[in-house]
Design a protein around this motif. Structure first.
Motif, mmCIF file in Angstrom:
data_model
loop_
_atom_site.group_PDB
_atom_site.id
_atom_site.type_symbol
_atom_site.label_atom_id
_atom_site.label_comp_id
_atom_site.label_asym_id
_atom_site.label_seq_id
_atom_site.Cartn_x
_atom_site.Cartn_y
_atom_site.Cartn_z
ATOM 1 N N GLU A 226 -2.643 7.014 -4.699
ATOM 2 C CA GLU A 226 -3.550 6.383 -3.735
ATOM 3 C C GLU A 226 -2.909 6.388 -2.334
ATOM 4 O O GLU A 226 -3.592 6.618 -1.329
ATOM 5 C CB GLU A 226 -3.857 4.942 -4.208
ATOM 6 C CG GLU A 226 -4.916 4.204 -3.451
ATOM 7 C CD GLU A 226 -6.318 4.813 -3.537
ATOM 8 O OE1 GLU A 226 -6.510 5.825 -4.238
ATOM 9 O OE2 GLU A 226 -7.219 4.288 -2.859
ATOM 10 N N ILE A 227 -1.604 6.156 -2.283
ATOM 11 C CA ILE A 227 -0.913 6.214 -0.978
ATOM 12 C C ILE A 227 -1.067 7.619 -0.389
ATOM 13 O O ILE A 227 -1.421 7.793 0.780
ATOM 14 C CB ILE A 227 0.586 5.851 -1.119
ATOM 15 C CG1 ILE A 227 0.736 4.388 -1.536
ATOM 16 C CG2 ILE A 227 1.330 6.109 0.194
ATOM 17 C CD1 ILE A 227 2.176 3.962 -1.841
ATOM 18 N N ILE B 130 -4.677 8.212 0.880
ATOM 19 C CA ILE B 130 -5.002 7.540 2.155
ATOM 20 C C ILE B 130 -4.245 8.187 3.306
ATOM 21 O O ILE B 130 -4.772 8.355 4.400
ATOM 22 C CB ILE B 130 -4.716 6.026 2.053
ATOM 23 C CG1 ILE B 130 -5.532 5.445 0.894
ATOM 24 C CG2 ILE B 130 -4.965 5.299 3.380
ATOM 25 C CD1 ILE B 130 -6.384 4.267 1.148
ATOM 26 N N ARG B 131 -2.992 8.564 3.054
ATOM 27 C CA ARG B 131 -2.221 9.250 4.118
ATOM 28 C C ARG B 131 -2.937 10.515 4.569
ATOM 29 O O ARG B 131 -2.973 10.835 5.763
ATOM 30 C CB ARG B 131 -0.830 9.619 3.606
ATOM 31 C CG ARG B 131 0.195 8.494 3.730
ATOM 32 C CD ARG B 131 1.597 9.093 3.675
ATOM 33 N NE ARG B 131 2.613 8.086 3.451
ATOM 34 C CZ ARG B 131 3.109 7.283 4.405
ATOM 35 N NH1 ARG B 131 2.645 7.357 5.634
ATOM 36 N NH2 ARG B 131 4.042 6.408 4.116
ATOM 37 N N LEU C 99 -1.578 6.438 10.752
ATOM 38 C CA LEU C 99 -1.540 5.403 9.706
ATOM 39 C C LEU C 99 -0.109 4.937 9.433
ATOM 40 O O LEU C 99 0.806 5.756 9.363
ATOM 41 C CB LEU C 99 -2.115 5.983 8.406
ATOM 42 C CG LEU C 99 -2.138 5.016 7.213
ATOM 43 C CD1 LEU C 99 -3.373 4.114 7.300
ATOM 44 C CD2 LEU C 99 -2.154 5.782 5.882
ATOM 45 N N VAL D 110 1.863 2.914 6.373
ATOM 46 C CA VAL D 110 1.796 2.284 5.049
ATOM 47 C C VAL D 110 2.720 1.072 5.103
ATOM 48 O O VAL D 110 3.940 1.207 5.232
ATOM 49 C CB VAL D 110 2.217 3.257 3.935
ATOM 50 C CG1 VAL D 110 2.237 2.546 2.581
ATOM 51 C CG2 VAL D 110 1.271 4.454 3.901
ATOM 52 N N ASN E 37 -3.823 2.399 12.496
ATOM 53 C CA ASN E 37 -4.399 2.120 11.175
ATOM 54 C C ASN E 37 -3.321 1.658 10.207
ATOM 55 O O ASN E 37 -2.203 2.197 10.204
ATOM 56 C CB ASN E 37 -5.079 3.379 10.633
ATOM 57 C CG ASN E 37 -6.229 3.798 11.521
ATOM 58 O OD1 ASN E 37 -7.083 2.983 11.865
ATOM 59 N ND2 ASN E 37 -6.228 5.059 11.944
ATOM 60 N N TYR F 269 -2.404 0.674 6.162
ATOM 61 C CA TYR F 269 -2.715 0.571 4.730
ATOM 62 C C TYR F 269 -1.772 -0.488 4.168
ATOM 63 O O TYR F 269 -0.562 -0.273 4.085
ATOM 64 C CB TYR F 269 -2.517 1.925 4.049
ATOM 65 C CG TYR F 269 -2.845 1.926 2.565
ATOM 66 C CD1 TYR F 269 -3.894 1.159 2.057
ATOM 67 C CD2 TYR F 269 -2.116 2.716 1.680
ATOM 68 C CE1 TYR F 269 -4.184 1.168 0.697
ATOM 69 C CE2 TYR F 269 -2.408 2.734 0.324
ATOM 70 C CZ TYR F 269 -3.450 1.955 -0.155
ATOM 71 O OH TYR F 269 -3.739 1.956 -1.495
ATOM 72 N N TYR G 190 -6.786 -1.016 5.798
ATOM 73 C CA TYR G 190 -7.208 -0.596 4.456
ATOM 74 C C TYR G 190 -6.323 -1.404 3.512
ATOM 75 O O TYR G 190 -5.131 -1.546 3.762
ATOM 76 C CB TYR G 190 -6.978 0.906 4.263
ATOM 77 C CG TYR G 190 -7.719 1.729 5.300
ATOM 78 C CD1 TYR G 190 -8.953 2.290 5.017
ATOM 79 C CD2 TYR G 190 -7.178 1.907 6.581
ATOM 80 C CE1 TYR G 190 -9.645 3.023 5.981
ATOM 81 C CE2 TYR G 190 -7.864 2.632 7.552
ATOM 82 C CZ TYR G 190 -9.091 3.189 7.243
ATOM 83 O OH TYR G 190 -9.763 3.896 8.201
#
Ligand code: 13P
Ligand code: SF4
Length: 300
Positions: free
Chosen positions: A92-93, A96-97, A103, A105, A139, A141, A162
């Motif tokens: 999932e990481i 999204i990346r 972004l 994390v 952004n 996450y 996110y």
């Protein structure tokens, strides 16, 4: 890791014994330093002792090892594990990346070393707002704690968030009805809540913050009684610092079973040489250290 007898015994004078506020009272009483997860990580980096005995769940000892790989780190109860530490996913990481530009994390310190190694920066509940608001990325996450993520997002409106879907089984299970019932049972009491609690619970609180923040607030506040929306072990330090004030748990079973595995006997086993030191792969240490050190830098 195990409890064999093949390990070297540890001299008390060589060791810094760190305990989290959620450890049993007898363990806190015997520790060199007691704190929340951020204060403990910082204390580990400042220590000149070659050994750290970390009376906390595994992610806490791992953070100390990542920040101080030259030290020998022991977890008295190696099976004491925060379930939230694995509530995020490498795939999932990566997804999204790939999908979201600009972004960062941002990973809560309650996470495995492997997740930290995939992260841009780590945060704790006491520095998350400060660290995220100082990031250059637009952004965010935020993993794994959805409640802490929402708490941070509300205070950093200039960024787009996110969220992961993890949470603490204890804090996240609190309800607004329980909080209202506890406040009604103790007229005049203020609710102090950890940001791992749901938003509806935090909305009823006079103060929302890390374990250390809750303790400091209670000490400074004019109120003389408090409903505590965090783990039961915190009552020990609250009563020690504020003997004249009254503290009531939001719910009687606000109790982290993993933290309670760190008994005085488990600590004694470390000193008898019956516990293996914590080991992590060198490449995990190297990558996770970058994210943890970025936190220390941004939290200043
Ligand atoms: P603190 O960051 O407040 O120490 O909290 C750690 C934790 O495990 C909360 O459940
Ligand atoms: Fe993990 Fe919750 Fe225990 Fe904290 S209280 S260590 S978040 S299970």
């Amino acid at each position: 890791m195990g409890y064999g007898t093949e390990h070297r015994s540890v001299l008390r004078e060589d060791a810094l014994v760190l305990a989290h506020y959620y450890a049993p009272a007898a363990v806190q009483a015997a520790a060199d330093f007691v704190g929340d997860s951020f204060a403990l990580a910082r204390k580990a980096t400042e220590s000149e002792k070659p050994v750290i005995v970390f009376c906390g769940v595994s992610f806490m000892g791992e953070s100390a090892k990542i920040l101080c790989p030259e030290k020998t780190v022991y977890l008295p109860a190696p099976d004491a594990h925060c379930p939230m530490a694995d509530m995020a996913d490498a795939d999932e990481i990566a997804r999204i990346r790939a999908a979201v530009p600009d972004l960062a994390v941002v990973t809560y310190v309650n996470s495995s070393a492997a997740l930290k190694a995939l992260s841009d920066v780590i945060v704790t509940s006491s520095n998350a707002v400060r660290v995220v608001s100082r990031l250059r990325e637009r952004n965010i996450y935020f993993i794994p704690d959805r409640n802490l993520g929402a708490f941070v997002a509300a205070q950093v409106p200039e960024k787009t968030f996110y969220f992961g879907s993890g949470g603490c089984p204890i804090h996240a299970s609190a309800t607004a009805d329980e909080a209202r019932a506890a406040l009604a049972a103790h007229p005049g009491a203020e609710l102090l809540a950890h940001p791992e609690c749901p938003r509806e619970v935090c909305a009823l609180a006079a103060y929302v913050g890390s374990t250390a923040g809750i303790i400091d607030y209670a000490q400074r506040a004019e109120a003389s009684s408090f409903v505590i929306g965090t783990e039961a072990g915190t009552l020990y330090e609250l009563s020690r610092r504020c003997p004249q004030k009254r503290f009531y748990l939001l719910r009687e079973d606000f109790y982290c079973g993993d933290m309670k595995k760190i008994t005085p006997e488990a600590v004694a086993r470390v000193f008898r040489g019956e516990v293996a030191p914590l080991e992590l792969p060198a490449e995990v240490i190297e990558r996770a250290a970058r994210a943890l050190r970025r936190m220390l830098e941004l939290a200043k």
